[in-house]
Design a protein around this motif. Structure first.
Motif, PDB file in Angstrom:
ATOM      1  N   UNK A  39       0.818  -1.210   0.000  1.00  0.00           N
ATOM      2  CA  UNK A  39       0.000   0.000   0.000  1.00  0.00           C
ATOM      3  C   UNK A  39       0.853   1.262   0.000  1.00  0.00           C
ATOM      4  N   UNK A  40       2.025   1.202   0.643  1.00  0.00           N
ATOM      5  CA  UNK A  40       2.923   2.355   0.634  1.00  0.00           C
ATOM      6  C   UNK A  40       3.476   2.582  -0.768  1.00  0.00           C
ATOM      7  N   UNK A  41       3.817   1.480  -1.454  1.00  0.00           N
ATOM      8  CA  UNK A  41       4.309   1.597  -2.828  1.00  0.00           C
ATOM      9  C   UNK A  41       3.227   2.208  -3.719  1.00  0.00           C
ATOM     10  N   UNK A  42       1.981   1.760  -3.518  1.00  0.00           N
ATOM     11  CA  UNK A  42       0.864   2.335  -4.267  1.00  0.00           C
ATOM     12  C   UNK A  42       0.708   3.819  -3.933  1.00  0.00           C
ATOM     13  N   UNK A  43       0.803   4.142  -2.642  1.00  0.00           N
ATOM     14  CA  UNK A  43       0.620   5.531  -2.210  1.00  0.00           C
ATOM     15  C   UNK A  43       1.687   6.445  -2.804  1.00  0.00           C
ATOM     16  N   UNK A  44       2.922   5.947  -2.855  1.00  0.00           N
ATOM     17  CA  UNK A  44       3.997   6.747  -3.438  1.00  0.00           C
ATOM     18  C   UNK A  44       3.743   7.011  -4.915  1.00  0.00           C
ATOM     19  N   UNK A  45       3.160   6.016  -5.591  1.00  0.00           N
ATOM     20  CA  UNK A  45       2.836   6.203  -7.003  1.00  0.00           C
ATOM     21  C   UNK A  45       1.762   7.275  -7.174  1.00  0.00           C
ATOM     22  N   UNK A  46       0.744   7.247  -6.307  1.00  0.00           N
ATOM     23  CA  UNK A  46      -0.328   8.247  -6.420  1.00  0.00           C
ATOM     24  C   UNK A  46       0.175   9.650  -6.105  1.00  0.00           C
ATOM     25  N   UNK A  47       1.228   9.733  -5.296  1.00  0.00           N
ATOM     26  CA  UNK A  47       1.744  11.046  -4.885  1.00  0.00           C
ATOM     27  C   UNK A  47       2.893  11.528  -5.765  1.00  0.00           C
ATOM     28  N   UNK A  48       3.141  10.877  -6.889  1.00  0.00           N
ATOM     29  CA  UNK A  48       4.271  11.229  -7.756  1.00  0.00           C
ATOM     30  C   UNK A  48       4.261  12.700  -8.145  1.00  0.00           C
ATOM     31  N   UNK A 592      -4.734  -3.731 -13.401  1.00  0.00           N
ATOM     32  CA  UNK A 592      -6.118  -3.571 -12.955  1.00  0.00           C
ATOM     33  C   UNK A 592      -6.402  -2.068 -12.908  1.00  0.00           C
ATOM     34  N   UNK A 593      -6.898  -1.543 -14.001  1.00  0.00           N
ATOM     35  CA  UNK A 593      -6.911  -0.111 -14.282  1.00  0.00           C
ATOM     36  C   UNK A 593      -7.375   0.771 -13.138  1.00  0.00           C
ATOM     37  N   UNK A 594      -8.465   0.384 -12.498  1.00  0.00           N
ATOM     38  CA  UNK A 594      -9.051   1.253 -11.470  1.00  0.00           C
ATOM     39  C   UNK A 594      -8.781   0.753 -10.050  1.00  0.00           C
ATOM     40  N   UNK A 595      -7.816  -0.189  -9.923  1.00  0.00           N
ATOM     41  CA  UNK A 595      -7.421  -0.688  -8.603  1.00  0.00           C
ATOM     42  C   UNK A 595      -5.904  -0.766  -8.476  1.00  0.00           C
ATOM     43  N   UNK A 596      -5.190  -0.061  -9.347  1.00  0.00           N
ATOM     44  CA  UNK A 596      -3.735  -0.147  -9.368  1.00  0.00           C
ATOM     45  C   UNK A 596      -3.164   1.223  -9.716  1.00  0.00           C
ATOM     46  N   UNK A 597      -2.250   1.691  -8.871  1.00  0.00           N
ATOM     47  CA  UNK A 597      -1.693   3.037  -9.077  1.00  0.00           C
ATOM     48  C   UNK A 597      -0.333   3.017  -9.756  1.00  0.00           C
ATOM     49  N   UNK A 598       0.138   1.834 -10.168  1.00  0.00           N
ATOM     50  CA  UNK A 598       1.497   1.753 -10.702  1.00  0.00           C
ATOM     51  C   UNK A 598       1.697   2.670 -11.908  1.00  0.00           C
ATOM     52  N   UNK A 599       0.686   2.807 -12.752  1.00  0.00           N
ATOM     53  CA  UNK A 599       0.823   3.682 -13.929  1.00  0.00           C
ATOM     54  C   UNK A 599       0.906   5.148 -13.529  1.00  0.00           C
ATOM     55  N   UNK A 600       0.353   5.487 -12.360  1.00  0.00           N
ATOM     56  CA  UNK A 600       0.333   6.882 -11.920  1.00  0.00           C
ATOM     57  C   UNK A 600       1.722   7.411 -11.578  1.00  0.00           C
ATOM     58  N   UNK A 601       2.693   6.525 -11.412  1.00  0.00           N
ATOM     59  CA  UNK A 601       4.046   7.007 -11.136  1.00  0.00           C
ATOM     60  C   UNK A 601       4.679   7.589 -12.390  1.00  0.00           C
ATOM     61  N   UNK A 602       4.093   7.299 -13.560  1.00  0.00           N
ATOM     62  CA  UNK A 602       4.674   7.758 -14.826  1.00  0.00           C
ATOM     63  C   UNK A 602       3.786   8.744 -15.576  1.00  0.00           C
ATOM     64  N   UNK A 603       2.483   8.498 -15.521  1.00  0.00           N
ATOM     65  CA  UNK A 603       1.571   9.287 -16.352  1.00  0.00           C
ATOM     66  C   UNK A 603       0.416   9.839 -15.541  1.00  0.00           C
ATOM     67  N   UNK A 604      -0.290  10.761 -16.184  1.00  0.00           N
ATOM     68  CA  UNK A 604      -1.604  11.151 -15.700  1.00  0.00           C
ATOM     69  C   UNK A 604      -2.577  10.131 -16.292  1.00  0.00           C
ATOM     70  N   UNK A 605      -3.280   9.432 -15.440  1.00  0.00           N
ATOM     71  CA  UNK A 605      -4.100   8.322 -15.901  1.00  0.00           C
ATOM     72  C   UNK A 605      -5.579   8.572 -15.636  1.00  0.00           C
ATOM     73  N   UNK A 606      -6.413   7.805 -16.334  1.00  0.00           N
ATOM     74  CA  UNK A 606      -7.844   7.853 -16.039  1.00  0.00           C
ATOM     75  C   UNK A 606      -8.186   6.807 -14.979  1.00  0.00           C
ATOM     76  N   UNK A 607      -7.197   5.997 -14.615  1.00  0.00           N
ATOM     77  CA  UNK A 607      -7.370   5.000 -13.568  1.00  0.00           C
ATOM     78  C   UNK A 607      -6.579   5.376 -12.336  1.00  0.00           C
ATOM     79  N   UNK A 608      -6.182   4.367 -11.557  1.00  0.00           N
ATOM     80  CA  UNK A 608      -5.417   4.603 -10.348  1.00  0.00           C
ATOM     81  C   UNK A 608      -5.940   3.766  -9.202  1.00  0.00           C
ATOM     82  N   UNK A 609      -5.523   4.126  -7.999  1.00  0.00           N
ATOM     83  CA  UNK A 609      -5.978   3.395  -6.811  1.00  0.00           C
ATOM     84  C   UNK A 609      -6.205   4.374  -5.675  1.00  0.00           C
ATOM     85  N   UNK A 610      -7.424   4.420  -5.194  1.00  0.00           N
ATOM     86  CA  UNK A 610      -7.737   5.207  -4.003  1.00  0.00           C
ATOM     87  C   UNK A 610      -9.120   4.814  -3.520  1.00  0.00           C
TER      88      UNK A 610
END
Length: 820
Positions: A39-48, A592-610
């Motif tokens: 969850x911390x890894x996910x959180x860091x991605x969302x806070x990129x 898992x587009x709307x349950x995974x924040x890994x892409x958010x560390x690189x791009x502005x996405x229409x998905x994410x995790x929160x």
């Protein structure tokens, strides 16, 4: 100074022991490693994006476009520079590495509570260990639920402050209550704070009863007035956090539905199915005493010694294939979809809790018992809806929270409190020795007897199967070429393995119950002095809890910081990252587009995790982007790239979306609709570049008398990007309707045209739009939430008052000691 050291030497020694214990348990931190918390890894991605602009500007933005098209940063990561609690938490985290800091706070907070309860320091230390090392407290650290862990850590000292105040130590008690409640709220896990408040309401209710009974309403009223001031101060300190959370909560998926056509959608709050998704099984509560009774975690794996392996190998299957099948068997057999481990309170502590029910005379017993029973019933959720549904339907805010089993974190504090009070009263010398030994034996008989039954006849007490058993049988039948008999034999072997795990832990718990019984008996029978008995009891409790905690959080959970931050960059990532457009979006279907924040560390996405998305955006996901993907919606969200992964060979493929509408565009027409239902229906199929779908409620912001046209020479473009400041330039010979591919949130976004504030409205269900006058102009969107900026000023006032109150309280207490 020497007198102070002498008077507090034992406390300093215990604190030193706590620090050493934490570093021994988390020894990898001494090598510079950190826990690999998902969850911390996910959180860091969302806070990129937040952290990138914080490093650049010196302050973090209050809005991020990194996920779900855009959302406030309040529930991701936001600075609160005038909140005094922020600096206290930051100081602890600066001095002690993660997760030493959190466990140390567990220990110190509980130790303070036990000292306030006038427990012998060594016994208080044992109680602090019992609470801190409760398995759930370590499991959430392993998962990375850092805010939840902090919130749990501050529960005990809040109770300590409350008790001090009610005892007549008004200033010091109220000041400590204010301080720790401020820290609790700043931890930003409203769900745990909410559960604590329910427990404290029950506590205060019992105190009211006794105040009336003992005719002490005046003293109680005075104490409650101090507590009211303390609560007010704590809320003031966190005004910026609470105000923004309250404001955002109404617009998030915790808030009311915008749609009326979906029968499943709740009108307000979460759906029961979602809220009860993680409910504690009624029988699973026996894991408080026997941790592996239900198989441990979902990650528990069988090995070559298992019955399943031997059975499958006996069928002629190769050893490696037999082991592979055995390791795929679900050892956990509860009803949760997935679990990281059981709630284990400790065999000795459970035994002493029962002992406490027999002998403790303090009215705290009835509070602890009431909270324990109620919270256990609430934790059952869908498995016992009689109580849960009452709270869900009628208790304020209860339906805003999911994973109801987490209420057991408070039970994990209640049980050790009563257990330690029981030891205190047993050792006080005020109770009859024969009676104590009799009740001690009964308590050992109840807990130890249950452990013996599980060890001897586990399958007579439990089925070791769940509702998925038939599905598992069908799957194995297919594996064994439709031979249902063999499949059932494998299932029977799995049941034996599950029972064996339960049996082994039952014997283990029996051993620790016997140790606890022997130590208390030895003291009561005058075979051992108090200090030695208490120290040995504390060591036994620690060994018991430590061993179980290591199953779920151990050295294997740690990695070097470089490994944790080393994300593998794919070819598609490099290509997309080369695009210099500042604000396009990506749809990554390889995760898992709307349950995974890994892409958010690189791009502005229409998905994410929160867990707390904007409600309207969640509805857009549910209706337009889940079962099938609406291309028109992708276009209006300026989704420029789509990533897929080939299931056959695992390669990644990127597609450019050539019809993406861009950052902003001019539409020639508006289609007005009556409500959100019609608005959602209208965007099922439309051309976002040619029309804007607008709710009739915004008609007053659009002057229909002014000529609106899409002149081919008119244009609008994004000139400057900042997460909470967007600058556009446009040129148009006539008035225009412009749509901005930015998420609508009117609780802070303001629009300025040439520096003058102008109105804007919502279009296409989630976007912003505005009527703009003809000519060459600049449009600036600024995120300026009053709730944050005014809230921070209140936080500053609250922090100053709290500091002054603490200073005066300690000065007053010190003066009292000198004059005593």
């Amino acid at each position: 100074m020497n007198n102070w050291l002498k008077a507090n030497g034992i406390h300093l020694a215990i604190i030193g022991f706590f620090i050493i214990t934490c570093f021994v348990y988390f020894s990898p931190v001494l090598q510079g490693k950190s826990p690999a918390q998902s969850d911390v890894i996910q959180a860091k991605a969302t806070a990129t994006e937040i952290m990138a602009y914080k490093a650049k500007d010196g302050k973090a933005p209050l809005w991020t476009n990194q996920m779900f098209g855009g959302m406030p940063t309040y529930q991701i990561w936001a600075q609160h520079p005038y909140n005094g609690a922020t600096y206290i938490i930051s100081l602890v985290k600066t001095i002690f590495p993660d997760p030493v800091d959190v466990v140390l706070l567990y220990l110190l907070g509980a130790y303070l509570l036990f000292c306030v309860l006038k427990i012998n320091p060594w016994l208080a230390a044992a109680g602090a260990i019992a609470f801190a090392f409760t398995s759930y407290n370590f499991i959430i650290i392993a998962a990375g639920h850092s805010n939840k862990a902090l919130a749990i850590a501050f529960c005990a000292p809040i109770i300590a402050g409350l008790i001090l105040t009610l005892r007549g130590k008004y200033w010091i008690g109220a000041s400590l209550t204010a301080l720790f409640l401020a820290l609790e709220i700043r931890s930003n896990h409203i769900q745990m704070t909410y559960y604590l408040m329910i427990a404290l309401l029950i506590f205060i209710g019992i105190e009211v009863y006794h105040a009336v009974k003992e005719k002490k309403l005046a003293e109680f009223g005075k104490a409650m007035s101090f507590i009211a001031v303390a609560v007010t101060l704590a809320f003031m300190v966190n005004a910026g956090k609470l105000w923004t959370t309250y404001e955002y909560g109404k617009e998030s998926n915790r808030g009311p539905s915008n749609l009326t056509t979906d029968a499943v959608e709740e009108k307000n709050g979460l759906s029961k199915e979602y809220a009860y998704g993680w409910s504690q099984g009624v029988g699973e509560s026996f894991t408080f005493l026997i941790p592996n009774l239900y198989g441990g975690s979902s990650d528990t794996r069988l090995d070559e010694k298992s019955n399943v392996f031997k059975t499958v190998q006996g069928l002629g299957v190769a050893p490696d294939q037999a082991l592979g099948l055995a390791q795929q068997m679900p050892v956990y057999w509860g009803e949760k979809a997935i679990t990281s481990g059981p709630y284990y309170f400790g065999a000795i502590i459970c035994f002493l809790f029962i002992f406490g029910l027999f002998i403790v005379r303090s009215r705290l017993k009835w509070w602890i018992l009431s909270v324990t029973i109620l919270f256990m019933l609430l934790s059952f959720g869908k498995h016992f809806t009689l109580v849960s549904d009452l709270f869900f339907e009628y208790f304020p805010l209860y339906n805003k929270f999911r994973a109801v089993e987490s209420i057991l974190a408070i039970v994990g504090l209640m049980v050790p409190i009563l257990a330690i009070i029981a030891v205190k009263e047993a050792m006080s010398g005020s109770l009859d020795q024969k009676m104590l030994i009799k009740k001690l034996t009964w308590s050992a008989g109840i807990t130890g007897g249950f452990a013996v039954l599980v060890a001897l006849i586990p399958t007579s007490l439990f089925s070791f199967t769940n509702s998925s058993n038939q599905q598992l049988l069908d799957g194995l039948t297919e594996v064994f070429q439709n031979n249902r008999g063999i499949a059932q034999t494998v299932i029977d072997s799995l049941i034996k393995d599950r029972a064996a795990l339960a049996r082994a832990d039952a014997l283990r718990s029996l051993l620790f119950i016997a140790i606890g019984y022997a130590l208390i008996w030895a003291y009561l029978a005058k075979k051992m002095n108090m200090r030695f008995a208490v120290i040995l009891l504390g060591m036994a409790i620690m060994i018991d809890m430590w061993q179980v905690d290591r199953r779920y959080l151990n050295n294997g959970n740690f990695a070097t910081k470089s490994d944790l931050s080393n994300f593998q960059t794919r070819d598609v990532d490099a290509f997309i990252s080369a695009d210099k457009d500042p604000n396009f979006r990506v749809l990554d279907l390889s995760v898992s587009t709307f349950q995974d924040a890994s892409s958010s560390r690189l791009y502005k996405t229409i998905g994410g995790y929160h867990a707390a998305k904007l409600k309207r955006y969640q509805e857009l996901i549910d209706k337009q982007l889940t079962q099938s993907i609406n291309q028109d919606v992708l276009d209006m969200l300026n989704t420029k790239y789509i990533i897929n992964r080939d299931r056959q060979n695992g390669t990644y493929r990127m597609t450019s979306n050539t019809t993406a509408a861009g950052n902003a565009w001019i539409v020639p027409s508006i289609q007005f609709v009556k409500n959100a239902d019609e608005e959602m229906k209208a965007i099922n199929s439309f051309d976002p570049k040619k029309e804007a779908i607008v709710d009739e409620m915004y008609k007053g912001l659009i002057d229909s008398k002014r000529t609106i046209a899409a002149d081919p020479n008119a244009f609008i473009k994004l000139e400057s990007y900042h997460p909470d400041r967007m600058e556009y330039a446009y040129s148009a010979p006539t008035d225009i309707i412009a749509v901005f591919s930015e998420i609508y949130y009117d609780k802070g976004w303001n629009m300025y045209v040439d520096g003058v504030k102008k109105p804007y409205f919502r279009a296409d269900y989630v976007l912003r739009a505005a009527q703009l006058e003809a000519g060459n102009h600049k449009v600036v969107f600024k995120f300026e939430p009053v709730s944050y900026y005014l809230g921070e000023k209140i936080s500053l006032a609250g922090s100053v008052l709290l500091l002054a109150g603490l200073g005066f309280a300690f000065y007053r207490e010190n003066r009292k000691k000198k004059t005593a």
